[in-house]
Design a protein around this motif. Structure first.
Motif, PDB file in Angstrom:
ATOM      1  N   LYS A 492      -9.699   3.572   0.944  1.00  0.00           N
ATOM      2  CA  LYS A 492      -9.832   2.744   2.141  1.00  0.00           C
ATOM      3  C   LYS A 492      -8.817   1.620   2.065  1.00  0.00           C
ATOM      4  O   LYS A 492      -9.028   0.622   1.389  1.00  0.00           O
ATOM      5  N   ASP A 493      -7.674   1.822   2.749  1.00  0.00           N
ATOM      6  CA  ASP A 493      -6.636   0.791   2.766  1.00  0.00           C
ATOM      7  C   ASP A 493      -5.891   0.854   4.095  1.00  0.00           C
ATOM      8  O   ASP A 493      -4.693   1.119   4.147  1.00  0.00           O
ATOM      9  N   GLY A 494      -6.626   0.636   5.171  1.00  0.00           N
ATOM     10  CA  GLY A 494      -5.998   0.663   6.478  1.00  0.00           C
ATOM     11  C   GLY A 494      -5.208  -0.582   6.791  1.00  0.00           C
ATOM     12  O   GLY A 494      -4.542  -0.641   7.823  1.00  0.00           O
ATOM     13  N   SER A 495      -5.259  -1.585   5.911  1.00  0.00           N
ATOM     14  CA  SER A 495      -4.553  -2.840   6.176  1.00  0.00           C
ATOM     15  C   SER A 495      -3.088  -2.731   5.770  1.00  0.00           C
ATOM     16  O   SER A 495      -2.222  -2.486   6.608  1.00  0.00           O
ATOM     17  N   GLU A 513      -5.078   8.386 -17.047  1.00  0.00           N
ATOM     18  CA  GLU A 513      -6.013   8.060 -15.990  1.00  0.00           C
ATOM     19  C   GLU A 513      -5.359   7.120 -14.983  1.00  0.00           C
ATOM     20  O   GLU A 513      -4.393   6.428 -15.291  1.00  0.00           O
ATOM     21  N   VAL A 514      -5.885   7.097 -13.770  1.00  0.00           N
ATOM     22  CA  VAL A 514      -5.354   6.275 -12.687  1.00  0.00           C
ATOM     23  C   VAL A 514      -6.311   5.118 -12.425  1.00  0.00           C
ATOM     24  O   VAL A 514      -7.520   5.320 -12.334  1.00  0.00           O
ATOM     25  N   ILE A 515      -5.769   3.905 -12.317  1.00  0.00           N
ATOM     26  CA  ILE A 515      -6.565   2.727 -11.995  1.00  0.00           C
ATOM     27  C   ILE A 515      -6.091   2.230 -10.635  1.00  0.00           C
ATOM     28  O   ILE A 515      -4.914   1.884 -10.461  1.00  0.00           O
ATOM     29  N   TYR A 516      -6.988   2.226  -9.674  1.00  0.00           N
ATOM     30  CA  TYR A 516      -6.609   1.905  -8.294  1.00  0.00           C
ATOM     31  C   TYR A 516      -7.692   1.074  -7.627  1.00  0.00           C
ATOM     32  O   TYR A 516      -8.879   1.374  -7.738  1.00  0.00           O
ATOM     33  N   GLY A 517      -7.273   0.031  -6.937  1.00  0.00           N
ATOM     34  CA  GLY A 517      -8.192  -0.797  -6.175  1.00  0.00           C
ATOM     35  C   GLY A 517      -7.800  -0.821  -4.711  1.00  0.00           C
ATOM     36  O   GLY A 517      -6.671  -1.198  -4.383  1.00  0.00           O
ATOM     37  N   ASP A 518      -8.707  -0.420  -3.828  1.00  0.00           N
ATOM     38  CA  ASP A 518      -8.439  -0.506  -2.398  1.00  0.00           C
ATOM     39  C   ASP A 518      -9.182  -1.713  -1.829  1.00  0.00           C
ATOM     40  O   ASP A 518      -9.456  -2.678  -2.542  1.00  0.00           O
ATOM     41  N   GLU A 519      -9.547  -1.652  -0.554  1.00  0.00           N
ATOM     42  CA  GLU A 519     -10.178  -2.812   0.071  1.00  0.00           C
ATOM     43  C   GLU A 519     -11.606  -3.059  -0.434  1.00  0.00           C
ATOM     44  O   GLU A 519     -12.095  -4.188  -0.370  1.00  0.00           O
ATOM     45  N   ASP A 552     -16.528   0.531  -9.074  1.00  0.00           N
ATOM     46  CA  ASP A 552     -17.233  -0.742  -8.987  1.00  0.00           C
ATOM     47  C   ASP A 552     -16.754  -1.480  -7.756  1.00  0.00           C
ATOM     48  O   ASP A 552     -15.655  -1.216  -7.224  1.00  0.00           O
ATOM     49  N   ILE A 553     -17.550  -2.424  -7.301  1.00  0.00           N
ATOM     50  CA  ILE A 553     -17.206  -3.202  -6.117  1.00  0.00           C
ATOM     51  C   ILE A 553     -15.953  -4.019  -6.381  1.00  0.00           C
ATOM     52  O   ILE A 553     -15.842  -4.717  -7.389  1.00  0.00           O
ATOM     53  N   ASN A 554     -14.994  -3.901  -5.490  1.00  0.00           N
ATOM     54  CA  ASN A 554     -13.774  -4.687  -5.520  1.00  0.00           C
ATOM     55  C   ASN A 554     -13.617  -5.273  -4.122  1.00  0.00           C
ATOM     56  O   ASN A 554     -14.318  -4.878  -3.197  1.00  0.00           O
ATOM     57  N   SER A 555     -12.723  -6.173  -3.947  1.00  0.00           N
ATOM     58  CA  SER A 555     -12.568  -6.778  -2.632  1.00  0.00           C
ATOM     59  C   SER A 555     -11.128  -7.236  -2.466  1.00  0.00           C
ATOM     60  O   SER A 555     -10.646  -8.032  -3.273  1.00  0.00           O
ATOM     61  N   SER A 556     -10.443  -6.717  -1.425  1.00  0.00           N
ATOM     62  CA  SER A 556      -9.063  -7.139  -1.214  1.00  0.00           C
ATOM     63  C   SER A 556      -8.599  -6.816   0.197  1.00  0.00           C
ATOM     64  O   SER A 556      -8.938  -5.776   0.768  1.00  0.00           O
ATOM     65  N   ARG A 557      -7.794  -7.710   0.746  1.00  0.00           N
ATOM     66  CA  ARG A 557      -7.097  -7.424   1.992  1.00  0.00           C
ATOM     67  C   ARG A 557      -5.950  -6.446   1.723  1.00  0.00           C
ATOM     68  O   ARG A 557      -5.470  -5.801   2.645  1.00  0.00           O
TER      69      ARG A 557
END
Length: 767
Positions: A492-495, A513-519, A552-557
């Motif tokens: 989820k990275d529509g921004s 392994e891949v480490i990725y953070g979306d919105e 896990d819960i992450n948060s980003s624009r």
């Protein structure tokens, strides 16, 4: 197992690291000592015998025991080897110029001052020796390069080590982060959360960039360096900060109004002055770069303006003229170490994807020993010396002139390819000519994030990972056949649609392994779908949340940031560092600031204590922040990009913690003073805080103490314990290294059954 007869009638097994305590002899670096051997057979001594009823010379009487001719009665009423003013070393006396070290007489090397820890690369000791910081001498290195621990594949348990910033009050009904507890209907952390002091710009806590890691002040503990912003001002008025990688405490904050940063940009760290200490370079809120002293955060300079726009970019540090003094690349500009323009062009590619960037790369594509500047699909090459006759010229322009770049040898033919991501496409170019070798659209659309390159599936060939707007995609290049998709995953990275990712082989199985953070979430993907190993039905090219390793819960624009993997606290093991923010409508479910994760099970392998720039690729920087005058080609050794490694330890190295030189100084019973040396015989260091527990056979746990400094492979630390009148004598003391006091160990070692010493019989009555 070690044992020491501290009082008459005590245990007579070895307590000094001798032949039966599991400590091997050191490398043959000095002359061995013959010494004297204890005579404990009871043969005739002088004019009498201790066992035949003959008369014992007065000088040899020790309670009801008669000491041997080469023994002396100590203050505890114990016959010990008579070595003069020095205590015996096990069953021998050390000769002139020797010291007793881990139960063996050795000839030490010279005095040494160098710190021995995860962030040092130099030593003033000879090969086969290591600096003992407590002795201040070079001593034998007992490291075993074959010491390894192989964790179960994919079995680890990430937990927060600490967080920094401002927590969002979140109802338990909405779901809590891992390790949070529900209290009064709201989620609360169980880990150390660092709040910002009132005098430290407390409203600047949002973070939307990749934190960098390096030991800025040479104190053996890396720092985390990042930009912060207030409100939704993610392109202006940024404040640069450095916090301790150990606990998140403040190191420095760049508060000068004239040095405000682009908050979404990423710093670059390296020694650009040649003084042995790294500097931090970061884009300002305008069109200049800022340099500060890494150790103090003191401003050094503001650069001349650069050409080309963009936000959320990052400098890259490299030595473009091979003189030993690095330069700084930013977009289509190269600066000298003082912030002066050494070369630029007025127009052209910058290494951006749309308006987010620049993120230009540096690599020697031509093989002439000098690096090229790679601005996405455009490459410039250089001649001459900076400040004298430095000149640049176009080497090639690819099918798309701009974009986010990476460099690797995708087909293992010894020659590099340039990987470029722009406008929903992954492109592969010949590194020397710029010829297009392959193109693949990113599934689900989106501009595409900076590529990370590593061997995802363990076949020996590097693969390419990138994120679009709705998918994370991994692709494989085959010479003559182009790019094929290995798998994709919903995101989820529509921004921004340009968020980066990173890779690391946490379990050392050869598959990254891949480490990725979306919105909304931080995820760790396995390199391949788990079912593909057994031909199961879920091996369908779609990586679902049921197949991933961690979420896990992450948060980003989201901008161009990505998580980084480094040894952030000097414990020689990998941690994950991510930035978080919650001021936008796209990503507002989590906290704001910086979060650090470690593995509760200690299954993550070791890694380097540095990640110094957005285009990090291991060979571009030393672990102390030094920049190579001539960088070796990364594709010849690590063949990866935006992936950390273990440096010189690309194996499953592990520690092996044992006890040595256990000693009970002469104090009146029942007071006890105990010293023990914690020796690391493995090939991977450990950080401060190793638990060492002391038990009595009758009373149980007496005390648990911790080591104070890092113990590298082959190194040691002596700890002291004072116990005034711990109970009724006599005592039978057992010492266990890596023990919490409840029988739990924190470290996965190559040998787990050699941590215990004793029992030691202390304060036995005489007679």
């Amino acid at each position: 197992m070690l044992a020491l007869a501290a009082c008459p009638g005590g245990d007579d097994t070895k307590a000094d690291g001798g032949s039966d305590d599991g400590i091997p002899p050191p490398p043959a670096t000095g002359t061995e000592t013959e010494g004297s051997t204890l005579d404990d057979t009871g043969d005739t001594l002088g004019t009498g015998s201790a066992t035949t009823g003959g008369q014992c010379p007065t000088a040899l009487v020790c309670g009801d025991t008669c000491c041997a001719a080469d023994e002396v009665c100590n203050d505890d009423g114990q016959c010990v080897l008579d070595c003069g003013i020095e205590p015996p070393c096990g069953d021998v006396c050390c000769g002139n110029g020797e010291i007793c070290y881990v139960g063996q007489c050795v000839v030490p090397g010279g005095a040494c001052n160098a710190a021995v820890c995860a962030t040092t690369v130099t030593s003033d000791c000879e090969d086969g020796q290591i600096c003992d910081p407590q002795l201040g001498l070079c001593v034998p290195n007992f490291a075993d390069p074959s010491c390894a621990f192989e964790p179960d594949i994919g079995v680890f348990d990430p937990v927060p080590r600490f967080t920094w910033g401002v927590r969002q009050q979140r109802s338990c009904d909405l779901g809590c982060q891992k390790e949070e507890l529900c209290n009064g209907g709201f989620c609360e952390p169980t880990w150390n959360h660092v709040t910002i002091a009132d005098d430290d710009f407390p409203t600047h806590y949002q973070c939307v960039m990749s934190p960098m890691v390096a030991d800025l002040d040479a104190d053996c503990t890396p720092e985390i360096i990042f930009n912060s912003y207030t409100g939704s001002n993610y392109t202006t008025n940024g404040i640069l900060r450095a916090i301790s990688g150990s606990d998140g405490s403040k190191v420095w904050t760049l508060t000068d109004d004239g040095y405000r940063t682009d908050p979404g940009s990423h710093p670059a760290i390296g020694d650009i002055t040649g003084d042995g200490m790294p500097e931090v370079i970061v884009p300002s809120e305008s069109n200049t770069l800022i340099a500060v002293a890494g150790a103090t955060g003191t401003p050094l300079w503001i650069s001349q303006p650069y050409s080309g726009g963009g936000k959320s970019g990052s400098p890259s540090i490299a030595d473009f003229d091979n003189t030993g003094l690095p330069e700084i690349a930013f977009g289509r500009n190269i600066y000298d170490a003082s912030g002066n323009i050494a070369w630029n062009i007025a127009s052209g590619a910058t290494g951006a994807n749309g308006s987010v960037g620049p993120l230009s790369c540096v690599a020697d594509l031509t093989g002439d020993g000098r690096p090229e500047l790679i601005a996405g699909g455009t490459v410039y090459t250089f001649t001459g010396t900076v400040g004298v006759d430095f000149m640049g010229m176009l080497l090639w322009t690819g099918q798309s002139a701009d974009g986010y770049c990476g460099v690797a040898d995708l087909d293992n033919d010894g020659q590099p390819e340039v990987i470029d991501v722009i406008s929903n496409n992954i492109r592969v170019y010949d590194g020397l000519t710029g010829a297009t070798l392959a193109t693949l659209p990113i599934a689900g659309g989106g501009a595409g994030g900076p590529p990370n390159i590593a061997d995802f599936d363990g076949d020996g060939f590097p693969d390419i990972g990138t994120a679009g707007g709705d998918r994370y995609v991994v692709a494989q290049y085959t010479a003559g056949m182009g790019l094929t998709e290995l798998w994709q995953a919903d995101t989820k990275d529509g921004s921004s649609q340009r968020t980066g990712s990173s890779v690391f082989d946490f379990d050392g199985d050869g598959r990254s392994e891949v480490i990725y953070g979306d919105e909304w979430y931080l995820r760790i993907y396995p390199g391949t779908e788990p079912d593909c190993a057994v031909g199961g039905p879920l091996c369908d090219g779609i990586m679902t949340d049921e197949e991933i390793l961690f979420i896990d819960i992450n948060s980003s624009r989201t901008r161009s940031e990505y998580p980084i993997i480094a040894d952030v606290d000097g414990d020689f093991k990998a941690e994950i560092v991510i930035s978080t923010n919650n001021e936008s409508g796209q990503g507002a479910i989590g906290d704001a600031g910086v979060e650090v994760f470690e593995d509760r099970l200690d299954n993550w392998v070791g890694t380097r204590p540095i990640w110094n720039q957005h285009t990090y690729h291991v060979t571009n920087v030393g672990i102390d922040g030094s920049i190579p005058a001539v960088e070796p080609p990364n594709w010849a050794t690590y063949n990866s990009y935006r992936r950390n490694g273990q440096g010189d330890l690309e194996q499953l190295c592990a520690p092996d913690l044992v006890a040595a030189d256990l000693n009970i100084p002469a104090v009146p019973c029942p007071d006890l003073e105990i010293s023990v040396k914690v020796l690391n015989q493995g090939c991977l260091g450990v950080g401060p805080g190793v638990n060492v527990s002391f038990y009595d056979s009758d009373q149980g746990l007496l005390a648990t103490v911790q080591t104070q400094g890092p113990i590298p492979a082959g190194g040691s630390e002596t700890i002291q314990l004072s116990l005034p009148n711990p109970g009724n004598a006599p005592f039978e003391i057992t010492v266990v290294v890596d023990d919490s006091g409840a029988g739990a160990g924190a470290f996965n070692e190559c040998i787990e059954d050699n941590n215990e010493t004793g029992p030691l019989e202390i304060c036995q009555p005489i007679g």
